[in-house]
Write a protein that holds these residues in place. Structure first.
Motif, mmCIF file in Angstrom:
data_model
loop_
_atom_site.group_PDB
_atom_site.id
_atom_site.type_symbol
_atom_site.label_atom_id
_atom_site.label_comp_id
_atom_site.label_asym_id
_atom_site.label_seq_id
_atom_site.Cartn_x
_atom_site.Cartn_y
_atom_site.Cartn_z
ATOM 1 N N SER A 92 69.019 31.842 64.834
ATOM 2 C CA SER A 92 68.898 32.308 63.443
ATOM 3 C C SER A 92 67.808 33.362 63.345
ATOM 4 O O SER A 92 67.759 34.149 62.402
ATOM 5 C CB SER A 92 68.635 31.142 62.491
ATOM 6 N N THR A 93 66.923 33.408 64.335
ATOM 7 C CA THR A 93 65.892 34.439 64.387
ATOM 8 C C THR A 93 66.509 35.842 64.354
ATOM 9 O O THR A 93 65.966 36.749 63.730
ATOM 10 C CB THR A 93 65.050 34.271 65.676
ATOM 11 N N TYR A 117 56.863 29.540 58.381
ATOM 12 C CA TYR A 117 57.227 30.098 59.681
ATOM 13 C C TYR A 117 56.623 31.506 59.837
ATOM 14 O O TYR A 117 56.884 32.387 59.002
ATOM 15 C CB TYR A 117 58.747 30.155 59.729
ATOM 16 N N ASN A 165 58.804 24.659 57.413
ATOM 17 C CA ASN A 165 57.950 24.508 58.581
ATOM 18 C C ASN A 165 56.631 25.204 58.263
ATOM 19 O O ASN A 165 56.653 26.392 57.961
ATOM 20 C CB ASN A 165 58.638 25.178 59.782
ATOM 21 N N ASP A 189 65.444 30.000 54.815
ATOM 22 C CA ASP A 189 65.596 29.568 56.199
ATOM 23 C C ASP A 189 65.788 28.054 56.200
ATOM 24 O O ASP A 189 64.872 27.308 55.846
ATOM 25 C CB ASP A 189 64.330 29.990 56.957
ATOM 26 N N TYR A 192 66.045 23.454 59.626
ATOM 27 C CA TYR A 192 65.905 22.002 59.821
ATOM 28 C C TYR A 192 66.852 21.177 58.963
ATOM 29 O O TYR A 192 66.713 19.954 58.889
ATOM 30 C CB TYR A 192 64.448 21.588 59.548
ATOM 31 N N THR A 216 70.870 27.138 62.029
ATOM 32 C CA THR A 216 70.804 27.266 63.479
ATOM 33 C C THR A 216 71.419 26.067 64.194
ATOM 34 O O THR A 216 71.529 24.993 63.604
ATOM 35 C CB THR A 216 69.333 27.438 63.917
ATOM 36 N N SER A 218 69.850 25.302 66.956
ATOM 37 C CA SER A 218 68.699 25.046 67.833
ATOM 38 C C SER A 218 68.008 23.723 67.570
ATOM 39 O O SER A 218 67.319 23.206 68.440
ATOM 40 C CB SER A 218 67.644 26.141 67.659
ATOM 41 N N LYS A 219 68.114 23.189 66.356
ATOM 42 C CA LYS A 219 67.290 22.029 66.015
ATOM 43 C C LYS A 219 68.125 20.752 66.100
ATOM 44 O O LYS A 219 68.209 20.171 67.155
ATOM 45 C CB LYS A 219 66.623 22.269 64.657
ATOM 46 N N ARG A 227 70.547 29.776 72.132
ATOM 47 C CA ARG A 227 70.322 30.829 71.144
ATOM 48 C C ARG A 227 71.562 31.070 70.281
ATOM 49 O O ARG A 227 72.314 32.025 70.486
ATOM 50 C CB ARG A 227 69.860 32.150 71.811
HETATM 51 C C1 PLP Z 1 62.620 26.868 64.956
HETATM 52 C C2 PLP Z 1 62.752 27.724 63.760
HETATM 53 C C3 PLP Z 1 63.651 28.776 63.748
HETATM 54 C C4 PLP Z 1 64.247 29.263 65.053
HETATM 55 O O1 PLP Z 1 65.564 29.281 64.999
HETATM 56 P P1 PLP Z 1 66.507 29.857 66.157
HETATM 57 O O2 PLP Z 1 67.812 29.610 65.530
HETATM 58 O O3 PLP Z 1 66.266 29.054 67.370
HETATM 59 O O4 PLP Z 1 66.217 31.300 66.343
HETATM 60 C C5 PLP Z 1 63.879 29.450 62.572
HETATM 61 N N1 PLP Z 1 63.183 29.127 61.457
HETATM 62 C C6 PLP Z 1 62.262 28.149 61.452
HETATM 63 C C7 PLP Z 1 61.528 27.833 60.211
HETATM 64 C C8 PLP Z 1 62.004 27.437 62.608
HETATM 65 O O5 PLP Z 1 61.044 26.513 62.626
#
Ligand code: PLP
Length: 376
Positions: A92-93, A117, A165, A189, A192, A216, A218-219, A227
């Motif tokens: 998501s970055t 973040y 976060n 964002d 989570y 994402t 990722s979590k 990615r």
């Molecule tokens: C971990 C995190 C991300 C990272 O996301 P990716 O999808 O891995 O790039 C994005 N936003 C916050 C707030 C995070 O803590």
């Protein structure tokens, strides 16, 4: 140091720009013996089906990947919107970067609540914009009137995070709607979201074309290394994002693994339940410890104020590390004071953390560390 002959060619501000600091990740990879409770990863590895899909894709590694239309469709079904409202990203970055580049150039302002973040702020600066940092209230509530008050004719973007976060709390639909009514492009964002039960804002995109939700795999999905992330936005805006995005930014391996992960919603629910019940257990145990305050969280992490213990956050982090547990001191997210963030791990890791953390609050814990201190 940049070679001085090159200085006149590099765009103003870039060579001095402060990057997002990822050194804590590198440190953790060099020390696999330490429990990684510092960067909000999932402690649960991907399922055998997901691993198998990724492995099968490796056999086609000589080919360019497709553009992920099938995954885009699967995510649209999962989220409950039309596929034209989904943009895939290398994490998501990538979507956050594309959205910030879409709206922010030299002289523009982005309103950001802090603490949050750090990537929002670093990226706004890199693209020549000015981050306008609006503090949350003293008890870490969001402050929609203060955010609205920071908006002026230079404001091109508002950046929000829910669950946030590092504080762990979430926006409500009512609070968010008051911000969205200003009409300014607003990123929420939701990295989570699937770690707990806080509200999704995906359906609000239909009502507010200025809303961009990022999510994402990722979590909670546990695929950080692959990615894979996505944005949910008005179809016209998604079309702009697709022009800016790098083609083929998502590997075939990530695309295939993502399809397999989305095909198993029960597995995601099981992960959500595991993380949520472990988090609740950690919160209960922390609530019973004197001299600290843990903030209630909807994410896979808990923020802890250790100031009443008389210990500095950095001391607690160093003491925990000496006993094998990586935590994060929260100066990185513009949080003043002495805050430590712990990621929800496996039950065994969480037990280990609680034992070590309790000792680390006392000044008699060993100061010597088995390894050199992790970067802040
Ligand atoms: C971990 C995190 C991300 C990272 O996301 P990716 O999808 O891995 O790039 C994005 N936003 C916050 C707030 C995070 O803590």
């Amino acid at each position: 140091m940049l070679n001085e002959k090159l200085v006149p060619y590099v765009r103003p501000g870039l060579s001095a720009a402060k990057p997002y600091d990822a050194r804590h990740h590198d440190f953790a990879w060099r020390h696999p013996e330490l429990e990684r409770l510092m960067s909000n990863e999932s402690p649960l590895p991907p399922s055998e089906e997901v691993v198998e899909a990724a492995r099968a894709a490796l056999a086609d590694a000589n080919r360019y990947p497709d553009s992920g239309e099938d995954l885009r469709g699967a995510i649209a079904g999962f989220v409950g919107v039309d596929p034209s409202m989904i943009v895939l990203g290398n994490g998501s970055t990538e979507i956050l970067d594309v959205a910030i580049r879409t709206f922010i150039g030299p002289g523009d302002e982005a309103v950001i609540h802090v603490p949050t973040y750090a990537f929002f702020e670093t990226q706004v600066r890199i693209h020549g914009g000015s981050p306008i940092l609006v503090p949350m209230t003293d008890d870490f509530r969001f402050d929609p009137p203060a955010l609205a008050g920071a908006v002026n004719e230079r404001t091109k973007l508002i950046c929000l995070c829910s669950p946030n976060n590092p504080t762990g709390n979430s926006w409500t639909v009512e609070e968010l709607s008051t911000v969205l009514r200003a009409g300014v492009p607003t990123i929420v964002d939701q990295a989570y979201l699937e770690c707990g039960y806080s509200p999704s804002f995906a359906s609000l995109v239909l009502e507010y074309p200025n809303l961009i939700v990022t999510r994402t795999l990722s979590k909670a999905f546990g695929l950080a290394a692959l990615r894979l992330g996505y944005g949910i936005a008005d179809a016209g805006l998604v079309d702009v994002f697709l022009r800016i995005r790098i083609p083929f930014s998502i590997s075939l391996i990530a695309l295939r693994a993502g399809m397999a992960a989305l095909a198993d919603p029960d597995a995601l629910e099981e992960r959500r339940r595991y993380i949520s019940s472990e988090r609740a257990w950690i919160e209960d145990r922390l609530a019973a410890m004197p001299d600290i305050t843990a903030l209630p969280s909807d994410g896979n992490f808990v923020l802890i104020d250790v100031s009443r213990s008389g210990r500095k956050a950095a001391e607690v982090v160093a003491a925990a590390q000496a006993e094998g547990v990586l935590l994060r001191a929260m100066t990185a997210h513009r949080l003043e004071g002495n805050y430590v963030r712990v990621t929800v791990g496996t039950h065994e890791q969480n037990e280990h953390f609680l034992r070590v953390f309790d000792r680390s609050l006392r000044a008699d814990t060993p100061a010597s560390s088995r390894v050199a201190p992790a970067p802040a």
